[in-house]
Scaffold this motif. Sequence first.
Motif, PDB file in Angstrom:
ATOM      1  N   PRO A 206      53.538  26.428  53.778  1.00 26.21           N
ATOM      2  CA  PRO A 206      53.994  27.782  53.352  1.00 26.21           C
ATOM      3  C   PRO A 206      55.201  27.517  52.117  1.00 26.21           C
ATOM      4  N   PRO A 207      55.095  28.079  51.072  1.00 27.85           N
ATOM      5  CA  PRO A 207      56.332  27.991  49.912  1.00 27.85           C
ATOM      6  C   PRO A 207      57.598  27.699  50.547  1.00 27.85           C
ATOM      7  N   ALA A 208      57.973  28.574  51.745  1.00 24.99           N
ATOM      8  CA  ALA A 208      59.230  28.371  52.291  1.00 24.99           C
ATOM      9  C   ALA A 208      59.756  27.102  52.826  1.00 24.99           C
ATOM     10  N   HIS A 209      58.884  26.129  52.950  1.00 23.58           N
ATOM     11  CA  HIS A 209      59.152  24.600  53.268  1.00 23.58           C
ATOM     12  C   HIS A 209      58.753  23.973  52.204  1.00 23.58           C
ATOM     13  N   GLY A 210      59.243  24.234  51.259  1.00 26.73           N
ATOM     14  CA  GLY A 210      59.403  23.309  49.939  1.00 26.73           C
ATOM     15  C   GLY A 210      59.538  21.681  50.057  1.00 26.73           C
ATOM     16  N   ALA A 211      60.389  21.289  51.081  1.00 24.41           N
ATOM     17  CA  ALA A 211      60.809  19.886  51.295  1.00 24.41           C
ATOM     18  C   ALA A 211      59.752  19.500  52.065  1.00 24.41           C
ATOM     19  N   VAL A 212      58.931  19.966  52.779  1.00 26.10           N
ATOM     20  CA  VAL A 212      57.929  19.196  53.390  1.00 26.10           C
ATOM     21  C   VAL A 212      56.963  18.445  52.811  1.00 26.10           C
ATOM     22  N   ARG A 213      56.804  17.159  53.104  1.00 23.31           N
ATOM     23  CA  ARG A 213      55.518  16.451  52.392  1.00 23.31           C
ATOM     24  C   ARG A 213      54.787  15.688  53.647  1.00 23.31           C
ATOM     25  N   LEU A 214      53.711  16.180  53.991  1.00 25.21           N
ATOM     26  CA  LEU A 214      52.538  15.816  55.025  1.00 25.21           C
ATOM     27  C   LEU A 214      52.179  14.447  54.763  1.00 25.21           C
ATOM     28  N   LYS A 215      52.192  13.524  55.900  1.00 29.32           N
ATOM     29  CA  LYS A 215      51.782  12.167  55.810  1.00 29.32           C
ATOM     30  C   LYS A 215      50.670  11.711  56.832  1.00 29.32           C
ATOM     31  N   ALA A 216      50.466  12.433  58.042  1.00 33.92           N
ATOM     32  CA  ALA A 216      49.758  12.286  59.233  1.00 33.92           C
ATOM     33  C   ALA A 216      49.233  13.342  59.935  1.00 33.92           C
ATOM     34  N   LEU A 217      47.991  13.165  60.179  1.00 39.48           N
ATOM     35  CA  LEU A 217      47.307  14.072  61.149  1.00 39.48           C
ATOM     36  C   LEU A 217      47.016  13.809  62.414  1.00 39.48           C
ATOM     37  N   ALA A 218      46.862  14.915  63.352  1.00 36.45           N
ATOM     38  CA  ALA A 218      46.270  14.509  64.744  1.00 36.45           C
ATOM     39  C   ALA A 218      45.737  15.794  65.175  1.00 36.45           C
ATOM     40  N   ALA A 219      44.768  15.708  65.857  1.00 37.20           N
ATOM     41  CA  ALA A 219      43.892  16.838  66.357  1.00 37.20           C
ATOM     42  C   ALA A 219      43.718  17.072  68.022  1.00 37.20           C
ATOM     43  N   SER A 220      43.937  18.089  68.532  1.00 37.81           N
ATOM     44  CA  SER A 220      43.738  18.473  69.965  1.00 37.81           C
ATOM     45  C   SER A 220      42.441  17.846  70.340  1.00 37.81           C
ATOM     46  N   ASP A 221      42.378  17.463  71.837  1.00 40.74           N
ATOM     47  CA  ASP A 221      40.939  17.119  72.296  1.00 40.74           C
ATOM     48  C   ASP A 221      40.010  18.125  72.360  1.00 40.74           C
ATOM     49  N   ASP A 222      40.265  19.406  72.078  1.00 38.39           N
ATOM     50  CA  ASP A 222      39.168  20.449  72.180  1.00 38.39           C
ATOM     51  C   ASP A 222      39.016  20.757  70.681  1.00 38.39           C
ATOM     52  N   SER A 223      39.584  20.149  69.560  1.00 39.48           N
ATOM     53  CA  SER A 223      39.363  20.530  68.067  1.00 39.48           C
ATOM     54  C   SER A 223      39.900  21.839  67.923  1.00 39.48           C
ATOM     55  N   THR A 224      40.564  22.569  68.507  1.00 38.58           N
ATOM     56  CA  THR A 224      41.126  23.887  68.324  1.00 38.58           C
ATOM     57  C   THR A 224      42.599  23.516  67.585  1.00 38.58           C
ATOM     58  N   LEU A 225      43.250  22.718  67.524  1.00 47.21           N
ATOM     59  CA  LEU A 225      44.417  22.602  66.820  1.00 47.21           C
ATOM     60  C   LEU A 225      44.540  21.471  66.103  1.00 47.21           C
ATOM     61  N   LEU A 226      45.186  21.414  65.032  1.00 49.23           N
ATOM     62  CA  LEU A 226      45.392  20.321  63.881  1.00 49.23           C
ATOM     63  C   LEU A 226      46.744  20.152  63.703  1.00 49.23           C
ATOM     64  N   LEU A 227      47.609  19.161  64.000  1.00 53.12           N
ATOM     65  CA  LEU A 227      48.887  18.996  63.555  1.00 53.12           C
ATOM     66  C   LEU A 227      49.006  18.126  62.423  1.00 53.12           C
ATOM     67  N   ALA A 228      49.894  18.514  61.510  1.00 53.34           N
ATOM     68  CA  ALA A 228      49.998  17.671  60.207  1.00 53.34           C
ATOM     69  C   ALA A 228      51.651  17.375  59.987  1.00 53.34           C
ATOM     70  N   ALA A 229      52.251  16.441  59.880  1.00 54.04           N
ATOM     71  CA  ALA A 229      53.529  16.040  60.004  1.00 54.04           C
ATOM     72  C   ALA A 229      53.807  14.868  58.811  1.00 54.04           C
ATOM     73  N   GLY A 230      55.195  15.013  58.624  1.00 54.57           N
ATOM     74  CA  GLY A 230      55.660  13.718  57.524  1.00 54.57           C
ATOM     75  C   GLY A 230      56.896  13.790  57.481  1.00 54.57           C
ATOM     76  N   ALA A 231      57.525  14.148  55.953  1.00 52.80           N
ATOM     77  CA  ALA A 231      58.893  14.344  55.830  1.00 52.80           C
ATOM     78  C   ALA A 231      59.232  15.478  55.618  1.00 52.80           C
ATOM     79  N   GLY A 232      60.603  15.930  55.772  1.00 54.43           N
ATOM     80  CA  GLY A 232      61.161  17.244  55.491  1.00 54.43           C
ATOM     81  C   GLY A 232      61.667  18.016  56.538  1.00 54.43           C
ATOM     82  N   GLY A 233      61.833  17.581  57.621  1.00 51.61           N
ATOM     83  CA  GLY A 233      62.316  18.066  59.018  1.00 51.61           C
ATOM     84  C   GLY A 233      61.325  18.837  59.680  1.00 51.61           C
ATOM     85  N   CYS A 234      60.191  19.336  59.259  1.00 51.17           N
ATOM     86  CA  CYS A 234      59.250  20.010  59.998  1.00 51.17           C
ATOM     87  C   CYS A 234      57.729  19.338  60.091  1.00 51.17           C
TER      88      CYS A 234
END
Length: 261
Positions: A206-234
Amino acid sequence: MGAEALVDSAASAGQIWRDAPARRCGIITGTIRSCSAQQTRAFSSATFNCSATTLCAIDTHGQVYAFFLHRNRYAVLKRSGARGVLTAFSATRPNELFVALHDGMIEVLHVETKGLLGVLRGHRHAVRSMACHSGQAMLLSCSTDAVMLWDTDRFMRLRALGMQPARPLQDAVFLPSGQLLATCFERAVMLWHTDTFEAAGACQVPPAHGAVRLKALAASDDSTLLLAAGAGGCAMLYSLVTHTSKTIVLPDDVGAVEQAA
């Protein structure tokens, strides 16, 4: 504290621990270090096979080791001379190991015979992540310039995804279902069908999180959720069912997320 093992990098094989390591709830606990006559070497990457009976690692001098934990034995698989960056076991062949080198090349080794099974060439930059398909002979490798999808039966490239010089790639994963794969840019995640390689959707920061820079991915075992994380506090949690996202605020002492699982 677990037992510590010092592995002689000049030897081709040997015993890991002189004394039996501790076992906690059936799990071996211990520390393994690579050393030469001059100094202790750092491992740049390590990975278990699917049964967790073999640990493979590569040190900063390019030596690839296999640690057969239940046998208390180790072997040097290869002395490549090139700095290694990543290791990954095949999900379908327990003795097949992928070793990514700093120059972008990926070597495929047989852990028991030490043989070189194949070489995967195509990346112009160092590979930063590798992922194996859970049920098919396919490998994903990601560098800043491209995500490569490989057929590991024939050791040939099937497809290159996301080659956009202005948008460096950060990570790529197969979802556990095997039907989709995801590629990660700093501000977006792209989804692709693994059978047709057609785009299956996208998730934007979202544009409101302008400082976020994604770097890594992980998915739930049932493939329904996807997590993206990196720098920027979120971190961003995407639902692949409802096509909605949630923002997870990270603790203040977390500067950046380098890996997710």
